[in-house]
Design a protein around this motif. Structure first.
Motif, short mmCIF file in Angstrom:
data_model
loop_
_atom_site.label_atom_id
_atom_site.label_comp_id
_atom_site.label_asym_id
_atom_site.label_seq_id
_atom_site.Cartn_x
_atom_site.Cartn_y
_atom_site.Cartn_z
N MET A 1 5.93 -11.18 -10.00
CA MET A 1 5.76 -11.02 -8.52
C MET A 1 6.75 -9.78 -8.35
SD MET A 1 4.54 -13.22 -6.02
CE MET A 1 3.48 -14.68 -6.36
N ALA A 2 6.14 -9.06 -7.54
CA ALA A 2 6.94 -7.78 -6.98
C ALA A 2 7.08 -7.96 -5.58
CB ALA A 2 6.03 -6.43 -7.35
N ARG A 3 8.33 -7.21 -5.06
CA ARG A 3 8.75 -7.43 -3.50
C ARG A 3 8.33 -5.89 -2.93
NH1 ARG A 3 13.80 -10.80 -1.97
NH2 ARG A 3 12.17 -12.35 -2.41
N ILE A 4 7.95 -6.20 -1.95
CA ILE A 4 7.85 -4.67 -1.09
C ILE A 4 8.55 -5.07 0.45
CG2 ILE A 4 5.64 -4.11 -1.90
CD1 ILE A 4 4.41 -5.40 0.79
N ARG A 5 8.83 -3.98 0.78
CA ARG A 5 9.37 -3.99 2.38
C ARG A 5 8.37 -3.28 3.21
NH1 ARG A 5 14.24 -1.49 1.52
NH2 ARG A 5 15.13 -3.33 1.17
N VAL A 6 7.88 -3.85 4.18
CA VAL A 6 7.11 -3.40 5.14
C VAL A 6 7.68 -2.36 6.13
CG1 VAL A 6 5.34 -4.34 6.94
CG2 VAL A 6 5.78 -5.65 4.77
N LEU A 7 7.09 -1.33 6.12
CA LEU A 7 7.52 -0.42 6.99
C LEU A 7 6.83 -0.54 8.55
CD1 LEU A 7 7.70 2.56 4.37
CD2 LEU A 7 9.30 1.19 5.00
N THR A 8 5.80 -0.67 8.47
CA THR A 8 4.94 -0.83 9.85
C THR A 8 4.52 -2.15 9.90
OG1 THR A 8 2.96 -0.04 8.93
CG2 THR A 8 4.34 1.63 9.94
N SER A 9 4.56 -2.74 11.06
CA SER A 9 3.81 -4.14 11.26
C SER A 9 2.24 -4.27 10.93
CB SER A 9 3.95 -4.54 12.72
OG SER A 9 5.40 -4.65 12.99
N VAL A 10 2.00 -5.15 10.30
CA VAL A 10 0.63 -5.44 9.69
C VAL A 10 0.23 -6.94 9.87
CG1 VAL A 10 -0.73 -4.97 7.65
CG2 VAL A 10 1.02 -3.57 7.85
N GLU A 22 10.66 -8.50 3.95
CA GLU A 22 10.24 -8.22 2.52
C GLU A 22 9.35 -9.32 2.15
OE1 GLU A 22 13.90 -7.76 0.19
OE2 GLU A 22 14.57 -6.13 1.33
N ILE A 23 8.33 -9.06 1.37
CA ILE A 23 7.18 -10.01 0.80
C ILE A 23 7.21 -9.92 -0.47
CG2 ILE A 23 4.75 -10.51 1.37
CD1 ILE A 23 6.57 -10.25 3.84
N ASP A 24 6.91 -11.00 -1.14
CA ASP A 24 6.79 -11.16 -2.74
C ASP A 24 5.22 -11.33 -2.76
OD1 ASP A 24 9.45 -11.23 -3.66
OD2 ASP A 24 9.80 -13.48 -3.11
N LEU A 25 4.62 -10.22 -3.83
CA LEU A 25 3.15 -10.25 -4.08
C LEU A 25 3.09 -9.81 -5.39
CD1 LEU A 25 2.16 -7.63 -1.24
CD2 LEU A 25 1.64 -10.23 -1.25
N PRO A 26 1.82 -10.42 -5.93
CA PRO A 26 1.65 -10.21 -7.38
C PRO A 26 1.80 -8.68 -7.73
CG PRO A 26 -0.23 -11.57 -6.35
CD PRO A 26 0.80 -11.26 -5.25
N GLY A 27 1.82 -7.99 -8.76
CA GLY A 27 2.12 -6.61 -9.06
C GLY A 27 1.17 -5.88 -8.75
N ALA A 28 -0.08 -6.20 -8.77
CA ALA A 28 -1.44 -5.00 -8.53
C ALA A 28 -1.48 -5.19 -7.07
CB ALA A 28 -2.66 -5.64 -8.90
N GLU A 29 -1.11 -6.11 -6.21
CA GLU A 29 -1.27 -6.18 -4.90
C GLU A 29 -0.12 -5.50 -4.20
OE1 GLU A 29 -3.34 -7.35 -1.38
OE2 GLU A 29 -4.09 -7.37 -3.55
N ALA A 30 0.96 -5.61 -4.82
CA ALA A 30 2.20 -4.95 -4.35
C ALA A 30 1.94 -3.55 -4.51
CB ALA A 30 3.40 -5.41 -5.11
N ALA A 31 1.27 -3.08 -5.45
CA ALA A 31 1.06 -1.43 -5.73
C ALA A 31 0.18 -0.99 -4.86
CB ALA A 31 0.60 -1.38 -7.27
#
Length: 73
Positions: A1-10, A22-31
């Motif tokens: 799992m990769a982690r992203i930081r959301v910059l705008t509310s979604v 900060e959200i954990d997502l599978p690698g392809a989805e995070a990319a």
């Protein structure tokens, strides 16, 4: 799992993320999300979970203390 930081509310069907979260997502989805506009990639290393702890480490824990007997009734 990769982690992203959301910059705008979604928000979408079944999810809503606030800016800065900060959200954990599978690698392809995070990319897909980490395009620099909606989110940025924070971490690509696997997340350690308690289920992945070595058996020797869990066996070495101290036994639980017994709770004190109930006070007089």
């Amino acid at each position: 799992m990769a982690r992203i930081r959301v910059l705008t509310s979604v928000a979408g069907e079944g999810f809503s993320w606030r800016a800065g979260e900060e959200i954990d997502l599978p690698g392809a989805e995070a990319a897909k999300w980490a395009d620099g506009v909606r989110a940025v990639l924070v971490r690509t290393a696997p997340v350690e979970t308690p289920e992945a702890a070595p058996a020797a480490e869990t066996a070495a824990r101290r036994p639980r203390r017994k709770s004190p007997p109930p006070r007089g009734t």
